[in-house]
Write a protein that holds these residues in place. Structure first.
Motif, short mmCIF file in Angstrom:
data_model
loop_
_atom_site.label_atom_id
_atom_site.label_comp_id
_atom_site.label_asym_id
_atom_site.label_seq_id
_atom_site.Cartn_x
_atom_site.Cartn_y
_atom_site.Cartn_z
N GLN A 63 0.06 -4.25 -0.64
CA GLN A 63 -0.45 -3.54 -1.81
C GLN A 63 -1.43 -2.44 -1.41
OE1 GLN A 63 0.60 -4.01 -4.85
NE2 GLN A 63 -0.74 -2.46 -5.72
N GLN A 64 -2.29 -2.74 -0.41
CA GLN A 64 -3.23 -1.74 0.07
C GLN A 64 -2.51 -0.57 0.71
OE1 GLN A 64 -6.03 -3.33 2.82
NE2 GLN A 64 -7.25 -1.43 2.99
N GLN A 65 -1.46 -0.88 1.50
CA GLN A 65 -0.69 0.18 2.12
C GLN A 65 0.02 1.03 1.07
OE1 GLN A 65 2.15 -1.23 4.93
NE2 GLN A 65 2.76 0.79 5.63
N ASN A 81 -1.00 1.55 -2.01
CA ASN A 81 -2.01 2.39 -2.65
C ASN A 81 -2.39 3.57 -1.76
OD1 ASN A 81 -2.05 0.62 -4.82
ND2 ASN A 81 -3.70 -0.62 -3.99
N THR A 82 -2.52 3.29 -0.44
CA THR A 82 -2.85 4.37 0.49
C THR A 82 -1.75 5.43 0.53
OG1 THR A 82 -4.07 2.76 1.84
CG2 THR A 82 -3.51 4.88 2.86
N ALA A 137 -1.48 -8.69 0.13
CA ALA A 137 -2.63 -7.81 -0.08
C ALA A 137 -2.54 -6.57 0.80
CB ALA A 137 -3.93 -8.58 0.21
N GLN A 138 -2.13 -6.76 2.07
CA GLN A 138 -1.98 -5.61 2.95
C GLN A 138 -0.89 -4.67 2.46
OE1 GLN A 138 -1.29 -7.17 6.85
NE2 GLN A 138 -3.39 -7.95 7.12
#
Length: 382
Positions: free
Chosen positions: A86-88, A90-91, A83-84
């Protein structure tokens, strides 16, 4: 006697039955002893097995629960890391989009500024051309009013006009080559007069020619065209690329017998997602996405556009910095083995040596000397 025998026989009959009964009991006792021993042995064996199973369960059950808990924690940690990541990702994608939009906006702004500067230069050239046309018309009128004047006055008037035109070429257009040609022409006309009184004017013209000859006149149009061609070539220049392969580990089958292998697999997967270990490569090699490649090309084109604007504004500090930044980006991110990259690098090295700052010549003395001489002639009535 027969009766005695019969009685003896009858008297022995109970003894025989008792003896037979005792023999039977002994046989039964002898057959029962092995079966009872076997039953006792089986009972003891069952008790021992039960105790062993209970002890094994008591010792292995906490370890099994601990292993299950560790497996669940490992899965949760892997999910959080995914999840981290994927979030990174996206960022990073949002940041790349923002940077791309900002660079596009800056590029459009620089192009608009370049267009404005070009328009200003065109207007300045048109104004100079209009002023020259007005002066030529005024000179024609002066010539028409002095039709009866001797050729000496005509030559002096032409010489003064040439000196005025040379001064405007120097201060308005910074065209030193044309100004030198005009001064030489004026010098030739004064030589034809063979008048010693013009020695101060001729000496001032000679000094002005020497001064302008020492100033380097840079062809900004050629610099502008070279930078524009370099900007177009940035769209096709090959970039450095380095693809790295990551070794994958096969997932073992989750069984009670292979719990150590399973735990080791999830442990390695967890650390592999956090830190990717690969062979060392040169720092200039990158694996770039399409967005990153577009950003690099846009950045290089933007530096060249900034150099164009700085050259038109005669800002040598900004021009040199922009050319140096473009050369650094070219060496760092583009393939040095490509011929197009080598040619552009050589061109940038040549452009870096140029000085686009505007030369500041001293005031021309020849025009003042000529005007002073003309005033002396008018005062003397010649």
């Amino acid at each position: 006697m027969s009766e005695t025998v019969v009685r003896a026989t009858e008297a022995d009959e109970p003894l025989k039955k008792l003896k037979q009964k005792m023999d039977n009991e002994q046989q039964q006792a002898s057959t029962k002893k092995p079966s009872q021993a076997l039953a006792i042995f089986n009972l003891l064996l069952i008790i021992v097995l039960t105790v062993a199973i209970a002890a094994a369960a008591y010792w292995l059950w906490p370890q099994w629960q601990n292993m299950q808990q560790q497996s669940a924690d490992t899965q949760q940690l892997q999910q959080r890391i995914s999840a981290q990541a994927q979030q990174q990702q996206n960022t990073e994608q949002q940041i790349l989009n923002t940077l791309s939009q900002n660079q596009n906006a800056q590029t459009r702004q620089l192009e608009q500024q370049l267009t404005v500067v070009e328009r200003q230069l065109n207007l300045a050239q048109q104004q100079v051309a209009t002023e020259l046309q007005v002066q030529i018309q005024a000179l024609r009128q002066q010539v028409q009013t002095k039709d009866s004047a001797p050729p000496r006055h005509w030559l002096l008037a032409e010489t003064e006009y040439l000196l005025q035109l040379a001064a405007k070429k120097v201060w308005l257009e910074y065209d030193f080559a044309t100004a030198i040609a005009l001064l030489n022409t004026a010098q030739e006309k004064l030589i034809k007069l063979e008048d010693p009184s013009l020695v101060l004017v001729r000496q001032a013209i000679t000094e002005d020619i020497e001064q302008l000859s020492q100033l380097s006149s840079l062809d900004l149009t050629q610099v502008h065209l070279q930078l524009q061609q370099a900007r177009k070539s940035t769209l096709t220049l090959p970039l450095k690329q380095q693809q790295t392969e990551i070794n994958t580990v096969t997932k073992p089958e989750v069984t009670l017998k292979q719990w150590r292998q399973t735990l080791d697999y999830y442990w390695q997967q967890t650390w592999r997602n956090l830190f990717i270990v690969r062979s060392a490569v040169p720092e200039d090699y990158f694996s770039l996405t399409n967005e990153q490649q577009l950003m690099l090309r846009t950045s290089l084109s933007q530096q060249l556009l900034l150099a164009q604007l700085a050259a038109l504004e005669h800002n040598n500090a900004v021009y040199s910095e922009a050319i140096q930044q473009a050369d650094n980006q070219l060496q760092r991110y583009f393939d040095p083995a490509a011929i197009a990259v080598q040619q552009l690098q050589q061109q940038l090295q040549q452009l870096l040596k140029l000085d686009v700052s505007r030369a500041q010549p001293k005031a021309l003395r020849s025009l003042g000397q000529m005007q002073q001489y003309q005033q002396q002639l008018e005062e003397s009535g010649l």
